[in-house]
Design a protein around this motif. Structure first.
Motif, PDB file in Angstrom:
ATOM      1  N   ILE A   7       0.868  -1.170   0.000  1.00  0.00           N
ATOM      2  CA  ILE A   7       0.000   0.000   0.000  1.00  0.00           C
ATOM      3  C   ILE A   7       0.909   1.225   0.000  1.00  0.00           C
ATOM      4  N   TYR A   8       0.529   2.229  -0.811  1.00  0.00           N
ATOM      5  CA  TYR A   8       1.406   3.377  -1.019  1.00  0.00           C
ATOM      6  C   TYR A   8       0.672   4.694  -0.820  1.00  0.00           C
ATOM      7  N   GLN A   9       1.419   5.694  -0.396  1.00  0.00           N
ATOM      8  CA  GLN A   9       0.990   7.087  -0.478  1.00  0.00           C
ATOM      9  C   GLN A   9       1.708   7.630  -1.703  1.00  0.00           C
ATOM     10  N   ILE A  10       0.974   8.361  -2.531  1.00  0.00           N
ATOM     11  CA  ILE A  10       1.470   8.769  -3.839  1.00  0.00           C
ATOM     12  C   ILE A  10       1.560  10.289  -3.921  1.00  0.00           C
ATOM     13  N   LYS A  11       2.644  10.768  -4.493  1.00  0.00           N
ATOM     14  CA  LYS A  11       2.767  12.185  -4.822  1.00  0.00           C
ATOM     15  C   LYS A  11       2.937  12.307  -6.331  1.00  0.00           C
ATOM     16  N   ILE A  12       2.140  13.188  -6.933  1.00  0.00           N
ATOM     17  CA  ILE A  12       2.239  13.485  -8.361  1.00  0.00           C
ATOM     18  C   ILE A  12       2.688  14.937  -8.466  1.00  0.00           C
ATOM     19  N   ARG A  13       3.861  15.155  -9.050  1.00  0.00           N
ATOM     20  CA  ARG A  13       4.451  16.509  -9.121  1.00  0.00           C
ATOM     21  C   ARG A  13       4.440  17.196  -7.751  1.00  0.00           C
ATOM     22  N   ASN A  14       4.865  16.455  -6.744  1.00  0.00           N
ATOM     23  CA  ASN A  14       4.991  16.929  -5.358  1.00  0.00           C
ATOM     24  C   ASN A  14       3.657  17.265  -4.691  1.00  0.00           C
ATOM     25  N   PHE A  21     -13.460  10.845  -3.416  1.00  0.00           N
ATOM     26  CA  PHE A  21     -14.708  10.396  -2.803  1.00  0.00           C
ATOM     27  C   PHE A  21     -14.633  10.277  -1.283  1.00  0.00           C
ATOM     28  N   CYS A  22     -13.542   9.675  -0.771  1.00  0.00           N
ATOM     29  CA  CYS A  22     -13.492   9.404   0.679  1.00  0.00           C
ATOM     30  C   CYS A  22     -12.342  10.119   1.392  1.00  0.00           C
ATOM     31  N   GLN A  23     -11.529  10.881   0.664  1.00  0.00           N
ATOM     32  CA  GLN A  23     -10.405  11.639   1.216  1.00  0.00           C
ATOM     33  C   GLN A  23      -9.285  10.764   1.779  1.00  0.00           C
ATOM     34  N   ASN A  24      -9.262   9.490   1.409  1.00  0.00           N
ATOM     35  CA  ASN A  24      -8.204   8.575   1.818  1.00  0.00           C
ATOM     36  C   ASN A  24      -6.928   8.901   1.033  1.00  0.00           C
ATOM     37  N   ASN A  25      -5.768   8.594   1.604  1.00  0.00           N
ATOM     38  CA  ASN A  25      -4.513   8.862   0.888  1.00  0.00           C
ATOM     39  C   ASN A  25      -3.653   7.612   0.731  1.00  0.00           C
ATOM     40  N   GLU A  26      -4.273   6.426   0.823  1.00  0.00           N
ATOM     41  CA  GLU A  26      -3.538   5.177   0.650  1.00  0.00           C
ATOM     42  C   GLU A  26      -4.108   4.415  -0.541  1.00  0.00           C
ATOM     43  N   PHE A  27      -3.192   3.919  -1.402  1.00  0.00           N
ATOM     44  CA  PHE A  27      -3.587   3.300  -2.659  1.00  0.00           C
ATOM     45  C   PHE A  27      -2.777   2.039  -2.923  1.00  0.00           C
ATOM     46  N   THR A  28      -3.364   1.108  -3.666  1.00  0.00           N
ATOM     47  CA  THR A  28      -2.597   0.017  -4.236  1.00  0.00           C
ATOM     48  C   THR A  28      -2.204   0.448  -5.646  1.00  0.00           C
ATOM     49  N   PHE A  52      -3.895   3.662  -9.746  1.00  0.00           N
ATOM     50  CA  PHE A  52      -3.910   3.702  -8.284  1.00  0.00           C
ATOM     51  C   PHE A  52      -5.333   3.467  -7.808  1.00  0.00           C
ATOM     52  N   THR A  53      -5.531   2.453  -6.963  1.00  0.00           N
ATOM     53  CA  THR A  53      -6.845   2.097  -6.441  1.00  0.00           C
ATOM     54  C   THR A  53      -6.900   2.451  -4.968  1.00  0.00           C
ATOM     55  N   CYS A  54      -7.895   3.246  -4.582  1.00  0.00           N
ATOM     56  CA  CYS A  54      -8.071   3.651  -3.194  1.00  0.00           C
ATOM     57  C   CYS A  54      -8.329   2.414  -2.335  1.00  0.00           C
ATOM     58  N   THR A  55      -7.626   2.298  -1.214  1.00  0.00           N
ATOM     59  CA  THR A  55      -7.792   1.136  -0.349  1.00  0.00           C
ATOM     60  C   THR A  55      -9.072   1.204   0.459  1.00  0.00           C
ATOM     61  N   SER A  56      -9.703   2.362   0.519  1.00  0.00           N
ATOM     62  CA  SER A  56     -10.921   2.525   1.302  1.00  0.00           C
ATOM     63  C   SER A  56     -12.182   2.298   0.469  1.00  0.00           C
ATOM     64  N   HIS A  76      16.716  12.727 -15.827  1.00  0.00           N
ATOM     65  CA  HIS A  76      15.259  12.723 -15.849  1.00  0.00           C
ATOM     66  C   HIS A  76      14.734  11.817 -14.737  1.00  0.00           C
ATOM     67  N   ILE A  77      13.739  12.313 -14.000  1.00  0.00           N
ATOM     68  CA  ILE A  77      13.126  11.517 -12.940  1.00  0.00           C
ATOM     69  C   ILE A  77      11.608  11.531 -13.118  1.00  0.00           C
ATOM     70  N   SER A  78      10.957  10.525 -12.579  1.00  0.00           N
ATOM     71  CA  SER A  78       9.507  10.381 -12.706  1.00  0.00           C
ATOM     72  C   SER A  78       8.788  11.473 -11.919  1.00  0.00           C
ATOM     73  N   ILE A  79       7.618  11.881 -12.404  1.00  0.00           N
ATOM     74  CA  ILE A  79       6.798  12.850 -11.676  1.00  0.00           C
ATOM     75  C   ILE A  79       6.016  12.168 -10.560  1.00  0.00           C
ATOM     76  N   ILE A  80       6.031  10.823 -10.527  1.00  0.00           N
ATOM     77  CA  ILE A  80       5.275  10.059  -9.534  1.00  0.00           C
ATOM     78  C   ILE A  80       6.233   9.531  -8.481  1.00  0.00           C
ATOM     79  N   GLU A  81       5.924   9.820  -7.206  1.00  0.00           N
ATOM     80  CA  GLU A  81       6.735   9.336  -6.089  1.00  0.00           C
ATOM     81  C   GLU A  81       5.892   8.369  -5.265  1.00  0.00           C
ATOM     82  N   TYR A  82       6.476   7.225  -4.918  1.00  0.00           N
ATOM     83  CA  TYR A  82       5.793   6.200  -4.136  1.00  0.00           C
ATOM     84  C   TYR A  82       6.416   6.134  -2.749  1.00  0.00           C
TER      85      TYR A  82
END
Length: 92
Positions: A7-14, A21-28, A52-56, A76-82
């Motif tokens: 399970i991951y918390q994700i940052k897209i462009r920081n 829908f549920c304000q959760n911040n954890e995803f598979t 990214f699928t919300c775990t909630s 070059h680095i990815s805009i997505i951080e896990y």
């Protein structure tokens, strides 16, 4: 498809990814490969999407993998951080 275990918390462009829908911040995570075909051409374009699928609530968000140039690292680095979420066994 390739799936990251965990399970991951994700940052897209920081910016922290939050479920609309549920304000959760954890995803598979799952990586999805698609072939895009245009009607005018016989060429196929391969797309790689990060799913990214919300775990909630199970809401799914798709993002195309993109890279930005980091001048300090000179590459070059990815805009997505896990960030993997480590659950304590007592909290389960």
């Amino acid at each position: 498809m390739v799936r990251r275990k965990g399970i991951y918390q994700i940052k897209i462009r920081n910016q922290q990814l939050i479920c609309s829908f549920c304000q959760n911040n954890e995803f598979t995570h799952r990586e999805v490969y698609l072939d895009r075909v245009t009607f005018n051409k016989d060429e196929k374009e391969k797309l790689t999407l990060q799913s990214f699928t919300c775990t909630s609530c199970g809401d799914i968000r798709l993002f195309q993998e993109k890279f930005r140039y980091d001048h300090s690292l000179q590459k070059h680095i990815s805009i997505i951080e896990y960030t993997e979420v480590i659950k304590n066994e007592q909290n389960r």
